[in-house]
Enzyme design. Structure first.
Site, PDB file in Angstrom:
ATOM      1  N   SER A 106       0.842  -1.124  -0.106  1.00 52.34           N
ATOM      2  CA  SER A 106      -0.023  -0.122  -0.042  1.00 52.34           C
ATOM      3  C   SER A 106       0.897   1.238  -0.185  1.00 52.34           C
ATOM      4  O   SER A 106       1.284   1.321  -0.924  1.00 52.34           O
ATOM      5  CB  SER A 106      -1.105   0.076   1.260  1.00 52.34           C
ATOM      6  OG  SER A 106      -1.985   0.944   1.008  1.00 52.34           O
ATOM      7  N   ASP A 253      -2.475   6.143  -3.445  1.00 49.56           N
ATOM      8  CA  ASP A 253      -1.556   5.332  -2.988  1.00 49.56           C
ATOM      9  C   ASP A 253      -0.798   4.177  -3.756  1.00 49.56           C
ATOM     10  O   ASP A 253      -1.210   4.174  -4.965  1.00 49.56           O
ATOM     11  CB  ASP A 253      -1.826   5.029  -1.516  1.00 49.56           C
ATOM     12  CG  ASP A 253      -2.832   3.877  -1.206  1.00 49.56           C
ATOM     13  OD1 ASP A 253      -3.683   3.821  -2.638  1.00 49.56           O
ATOM     14  OD2 ASP A 253      -2.991   2.924  -0.302  1.00 49.56           O
ATOM     15  N   ASP A 255      -1.098   1.137  -3.857  1.00 44.56           N
ATOM     16  CA  ASP A 255      -2.033   0.049  -4.688  1.00 44.56           C
ATOM     17  C   ASP A 255      -3.388   0.632  -4.971  1.00 44.56           C
ATOM     18  O   ASP A 255      -4.387  -0.223  -5.545  1.00 44.56           O
ATOM     19  CB  ASP A 255      -2.286  -1.193  -3.718  1.00 44.56           C
ATOM     20  CG  ASP A 255      -3.207  -0.968  -2.352  1.00 44.56           C
ATOM     21  OD1 ASP A 255      -2.888   0.267  -1.761  1.00 44.56           O
ATOM     22  OD2 ASP A 255      -3.617  -1.850  -1.741  1.00 44.56           O
ATOM     23  N   ASP A 257      -5.834   1.814  -3.393  1.00 46.96           N
ATOM     24  CA  ASP A 257      -7.225   1.738  -2.796  1.00 46.96           C
ATOM     25  C   ASP A 257      -7.603   3.004  -1.830  1.00 46.96           C
ATOM     26  O   ASP A 257      -8.643   3.008  -1.204  1.00 46.96           O
ATOM     27  CB  ASP A 257      -7.319   0.490  -1.998  1.00 46.96           C
ATOM     28  CG  ASP A 257      -6.225   0.302  -0.823  1.00 46.96           C
ATOM     29  OD1 ASP A 257      -5.470   1.485  -0.791  1.00 46.96           O
ATOM     30  OD2 ASP A 257      -6.395  -0.480  -0.091  1.00 46.96           O
TER      31      ASP A 257
END
Length: 462
Positions: A106, A253, A255, A257
């Site tokens: 992340s 960010d 990834d 999400d």
């Protein structure tokens, strides 16, 4: 939280406390477990697991290790390659996979990585299955009436395949484009892709909807993910939006999400602002089921006061989009999220989805014919200071009597004028100390008073 898996997967420094062998063993278990479930249900179908990854150098190593473990246990591994966490969730539930895996840490630096498990419904994996994975990693697996110190290998034609599945990612891109309610033509939009998973997706979506896009941090090299980029370094996008006279900016960010926004004046619009904007809009459209927005304990006092003034109810959960989503499912809520930019709109997704969030903010701007700064009117955010303290032992630091006494002293001093929250990070060796108070100076003073005690008691991790 388990021994290996925290609130957002099995995370650690690559090849230090999260190794290629860990990934292989996770793959071994998942491949065997889902194959065995099918066999016990009388099915001859091969188990299928879909894998996505972000742009970290180590993500390739973990991808191949997972695929090797899965195929060695008789499952087929479908590779989405570099893609976002929400895309893995979407593909898992839409294409009938037994489970999905996302390789990402992340917002963490490039040298960290993680393994996130997603169930067949596109949701974060249930704890019962996580516990089985951990038991296998520890050599203590007891399942189906027997102990499994090792797992059988598939042989001959039972060995699994690895399948290139970039088509799944492309269908997800098409899905996002289909959610565009308005043309973005004439809108100048900044996108900060954090040199992460959104780098080859976000621009395609916005340009397909007609926006004039200005993209930064979309040249990943394996070690620059989140490096002075993306939602955790929003100041970069703030300057970019102002310097280029853009209508709005969105930062993701690693990834993707999460989403943080920047208005046309360069002001940060965080997850609390987004919940306020979308909550009001959905209520006006009759789409806010139960008239409730789900937040976490980290949301600002000012958000709740704004919700009160608009007659919008709210709930509070522990920090983590997993807990937000669980509450949303149990109480049939449509909107929830975190101050950090994890926003879940359950009609469209089962996880936080940064690109989806930005599309919905665009929808409100165009439907209301208002600038983003105007949509934030009516929400006054209390000053807040949050300090992350790296510690040797999170429970020991938080439960230290002298640390607790310092926290109690701050709470007593604040009374009804603010609050203090001290909690353990679910993904890092960190204690988070947060204070909201009438002034920034008071926030800083009170946070420092607690952090000083944590330091003095010898809890700091060097």
């Amino acid at each position: 939280m388990g021994k290996y898996f925290g609130t957002d997967g099995f995370r650690g420094e690559a090849n230090v406390n999260l190794t290629a062998d860990h990934a292989f063993q996770v793959g071994r278990f998942l491949g065997w477990y889902y194959s065995e479930l099918k066999r016990r249900q009388g099915s001859n179908e091969t188990a299928k697991v879909v894998i996505g990854k972000d742009t970290r150098r180590s993500s390739y190593m973990f991808e191949y290790a997972l695929a090797a473990g899965l195929t060695a246990s008789g499952a087929d591994a479908y590779l989405l390659h570099v893609t976002t966490t929400p895309s893995v969730a979407y593909v898992t539930r839409m294409d009938d996979f037994d489970c999905g895996v996302m390789i990402s840490a992340s917002h963490n630096p490039y040298y960290d990585n993680g393994i996130k498990l997603i169930n067949c419904h596109g949701e974060k994996m249930e704890e019962t299955t996580i516990e089985l994975v951990e038991a296998y990693l520890d050599g203590t697996l007891d399942l189906f009436g027997q102990e499994w110190p090792t797992l059988p290998y598939a042989k001959q034609d039972a060995i699994g395949r690895t399948v290139d599945y970039v088509a799944g990612r492309n269908r997800y891109i098409g899905y996002l484009i289909s959610l565009g309610m308005y043309s973005f033509k004439g809108m100048k939009v900044g996108l900060d892709c954090a040199n992460g998973a959104s780098w080859n997706i976000a621009r395609l979506v916005f340009e397909a909807l007609g926006a004039k896009t200005y993209v930064i941090n979309n040249e990943p090299d394996g070690i620059n993910i989140n490096n002075n980029a993306g939602s955790t370094h929003i100041e970069v996008l703030q300057k970019f939006v102002v310097d280029n006279g853009l209508d709005v900016g969105f930062a993701y960010d690693g990834d993707a999400d999460r989403c943080m926004c920047v208005d046309e004046k360069g002001n940060v619009v965080n997850g609390d602002h987004i919940l306020y904007i979308l909550g009001k809009y959905m209520k006006s459209k009759g789409q806010l089921e139960g008239n409730t927005v789900v937040t976490t304990v980290m949301s600002n006092f000012g958000l709740y006061k704004a919700f009160d003034s608009h007659g919008i109810g709210y709930a509070k959960t522990a920090v983590g989009d997993k807990y937000v989503y669980d509450y949303m499912v149990q109480h049939n809520c449509r909107l929830g999220g975190e101050q950090s930019g994890h926003i879940i709109i359950s009609k469209y997704a089962t996880t936080g989805d940064g690109i989806l969030t930005s599309l919905k903010i665009m929808e409100v701007m165009l439907a209301k014919k208002k600038k983003l700064s105007e949509l934030c009117a009516g929400l006054s955010i209390y000053p807040q200071v949050l300090k992350n303290v790296r510690v040797k032992d999170k429970p020991a630091a938080r439960q230290d009597p002298e640390v607790q006494a310092a926290v109690d002293a701050v709470a007593e001093k604040l009374g009804q004028t603010g609050r203090i929250l001290v909690r353990e990070s679910g993904t890092e060796p960190v204690i988070r100390v947060m204070v909201e108070a009438p002034t920034q100076a008071e926030c800083q003073e009170m946070v420092d008073s607690v952090v000083d005690v944590i330091c003095a008691r010898g809890h700091i991790r060097v």
